[in-house]
Enzyme design. Structure first.
Site, mmCIF file in Angstrom:
data_model
loop_
_atom_site.group_PDB
_atom_site.id
_atom_site.type_symbol
_atom_site.label_atom_id
_atom_site.label_comp_id
_atom_site.label_asym_id
_atom_site.label_seq_id
_atom_site.Cartn_x
_atom_site.Cartn_y
_atom_site.Cartn_z
ATOM 1 N N LYS A 261 47.371 37.646 46.767
ATOM 2 C CA LYS A 261 46.696 37.808 45.481
ATOM 3 C C LYS A 261 45.539 38.802 45.614
ATOM 4 O O LYS A 261 44.839 38.791 46.638
ATOM 5 C CB LYS A 261 46.167 36.411 45.095
ATOM 6 C CG LYS A 261 45.402 36.290 43.815
ATOM 7 C CD LYS A 261 44.922 34.851 43.634
ATOM 8 C CE LYS A 261 43.514 34.648 44.152
ATOM 9 N NZ LYS A 261 42.459 34.595 43.153
ATOM 10 N N LYS B 196 38.443 38.802 45.347
ATOM 11 C CA LYS B 196 37.111 39.298 45.718
ATOM 12 C C LYS B 196 36.889 39.118 47.212
ATOM 13 O O LYS B 196 36.120 39.845 47.820
ATOM 14 C CB LYS B 196 36.032 38.472 45.013
ATOM 15 C CG LYS B 196 36.033 38.571 43.526
ATOM 16 C CD LYS B 196 34.737 37.935 43.005
ATOM 17 C CE LYS B 196 34.935 37.287 41.675
ATOM 18 N NZ LYS B 196 35.280 35.858 41.779
ATOM 19 N N LYS C 195 41.499 28.172 51.858
ATOM 20 C CA LYS C 195 40.124 28.594 52.154
ATOM 21 C C LYS C 195 39.543 27.882 53.371
ATOM 22 O O LYS C 195 38.671 28.427 54.045
ATOM 23 C CB LYS C 195 39.214 28.375 50.939
ATOM 24 C CG LYS C 195 39.565 29.343 49.807
ATOM 25 C CD LYS C 195 38.393 29.686 48.943
ATOM 26 C CE LYS C 195 38.640 30.990 48.256
ATOM 27 N NZ LYS C 195 38.770 31.100 46.906
HETATM 28 P P1 ADP Z 1 38.623 35.489 43.066
HETATM 29 O O1 ADP Z 1 39.834 34.672 43.429
HETATM 30 O O2 ADP Z 1 38.870 36.927 43.129
HETATM 31 O O3 ADP Z 1 37.374 35.072 43.806
HETATM 32 P P2 ADP Z 1 37.825 33.777 40.875
HETATM 33 O O4 ADP Z 1 38.281 32.677 41.760
HETATM 34 O O5 ADP Z 1 36.382 33.792 40.534
HETATM 35 O O6 ADP Z 1 38.297 35.157 41.534
HETATM 36 O O7 ADP Z 1 38.718 33.798 39.550
HETATM 37 C C1 ADP Z 1 38.218 33.924 38.239
HETATM 38 C C2 ADP Z 1 39.359 34.000 37.264
HETATM 39 O O8 ADP Z 1 40.189 35.132 37.537
HETATM 40 C C3 ADP Z 1 40.317 32.779 37.325
HETATM 41 O O9 ADP Z 1 40.782 32.495 36.016
HETATM 42 C C4 ADP Z 1 41.451 33.264 38.178
HETATM 43 O O10 ADP Z 1 42.667 32.591 37.924
HETATM 44 C C5 ADP Z 1 41.538 34.725 37.756
HETATM 45 N N1 ADP Z 1 42.068 35.551 38.846
HETATM 46 C C6 ADP Z 1 41.499 35.763 40.052
HETATM 47 N N2 ADP Z 1 42.261 36.570 40.798
HETATM 48 C C7 ADP Z 1 43.357 36.874 40.044
HETATM 49 C C8 ADP Z 1 44.515 37.681 40.263
HETATM 50 N N3 ADP Z 1 44.689 38.322 41.392
HETATM 51 N N4 ADP Z 1 45.431 37.758 39.268
HETATM 52 C C9 ADP Z 1 45.256 37.111 38.089
HETATM 53 N N5 ADP Z 1 44.179 36.328 37.826
HETATM 54 C C10 ADP Z 1 43.239 36.210 38.779
#
Ligand code: ADP
Ligand code: TRP
Length: 334
Positions: free
Chosen positions: A198, A201, A115
């Protein structure tokens, strides 16, 4: 059957909540409701400040994540659903923990490296100390299990190390060492546009992810446009080898239909991706439509949602405040 003592997990309210959040995290939380004694599900708005450019949307994004938790099946009567900012003890504990966390540990965090980008000198302190606040989120409640997607394993392991460091430093047993709880077949859902990244968001392309608020037309279009290859689907999942996009679509389909990746592969064996894509889109629409409808309903009832968040924060504060008091005593604060 295993009984889990206390679960804590969270999602950042930074943008569109998506299929990766659902399959990697929230869907597992729903299942864990039956086998755990206590559950706290946090919307980590203070963490959102480290990356979000649209702070004015923070309150509404927080409500949207709360609505998603409930629409996916978290019961607010039996689990605490709350915003991190409404429990100030998280922040105080984060400072206390930052005073016993070696920089070397933080320097190993891969999420910070990703990041922060290439110019680290310009990265903000909050992004760097993000994992310490996450450790505080977990340790203030002495959560025993932290159900997350695969990408958060390193952060939960750090929380465990910090808990151990505190216990040793103050010669106490105040913190329980939390365990990452990474379960299911879709622990890492990948981008629909690039199977090496991955689903997230923060991806600029909306076509890279299925959002929980996407309507059926959007879902069908995104799956149709998702990247694949031209080879047929083999009988066994492992024979997909390095075909990352194909593996991702099969994994999503298998998870949604509650079967193994091998069983899903066998179902489409010898066929092309258009057959899989049609059935995958149908499965997604079936699973996500009721969630989307319930989210819309809840988001129209803002005062109800705010009430749920208030009650959740009260439950969380009831646990956090006495624990913080005990911690203050251990470290010798007046
Ligand atoms: P993002 O990475 O999309 O901003 P968050 O960091 O808020 O999402 O993640 C919230 C939860 O969702 C965490 O437990 C994270 O491990 C899970 N998570 C986020 N993206 C994925 C993904 N692509 N596959 C599986 N789990 C995910
Ligand atoms: N860092 C997590 C993520 O990006 C979100 C989070 C913050 C979290 N605090 C937490 C997850 C505590 C589990 C427990 O997904």
């Amino acid at each position: 059957m295993q009984t889990i003592q206390r679960i804590l997990s969270g999602v950042r309210p930074t943008g569109d909540i998506h299929l990766g959040n659902y399959l990697g995290a929230i869907r597992n939380w729903v299942k864990l409701q039956e086998i755990s004694r206590e559950r706290l599900f946090c919307i980590v708005d203070m963490h959102a400040l480290t990356t979000s450019d649209d702070a004015h949307n923070l309150a509404n994004n927080t409500r949207t994540v709360a609505a998603a938790y409930i629409a996916c099946g978290i019961n607010p009567d039996t689990s605490a659903i709350f915003a991190q900012s409404q429990v100030p003890a998280h922040l105080e504990l984060a400072w206390i923990l930052s005073c016993i966390t070696p920089l070397g540990w933080l320097n190993r965090m891969t999420q910070f490296k990703d990041k922060a980008g290439s110019d680290r000198e310009k990265a903000f302190l909050g992004l760097y100390s993000y994992p310490v606040l996450m450790a505080a989120d977990i340790l203030i409640y002495n959560a025993t299990h932290v159900p997350v997607g695969d990408d958060q394993k390193q952060h939960v392991e750090l929380a465990r190390d910090i808990a151990g460091a505190f216990n040793r430093h103050y010669q106490t047993e105040t913190f329980i060492l939390p365990e990452p709880h990474i379960i299911g077949t879709a622990t890492r859902v990948m981008s629909l546009r690039d199977g090496s990244k991955k689903m997230s968001k923060s991806d600029l392309s909306d076509y890279s992810r299925i959002n929980l608020m996407d309507d059926p037309d959007a879902i069908v279009l995104k799956i149709k446009k998702s990247k694949t290859d031209s080879d047929p689907i083999p009988e066994k999942f492992e024979d997909l080898g390095s075909r990352v996009e194909a593996k991702n679509l099969i994994t999503i389909y298998a998870t949604l239909t509650d079967q193994s990746c091998d069983a899903a592969c066998a179902q489409f064996s010898g066929q092309t991706f258009s057959t899989l894509k049609n059935q995958l889109a149908d499965a997604l629409v079936n699973v996500l439509s009721p969630i989307r409808e319930k989210m819309h309903f809840l988001l129209n009832e803002k005062s109800e949602l705010d009430k749920i968040l208030k009650v959740g924060a009260e439950k969380a504060n009831d646990l956090a405040v006495p624990h913080l008091k005990e911690i203050r005593k251990i470290i010798g604060i007046l």
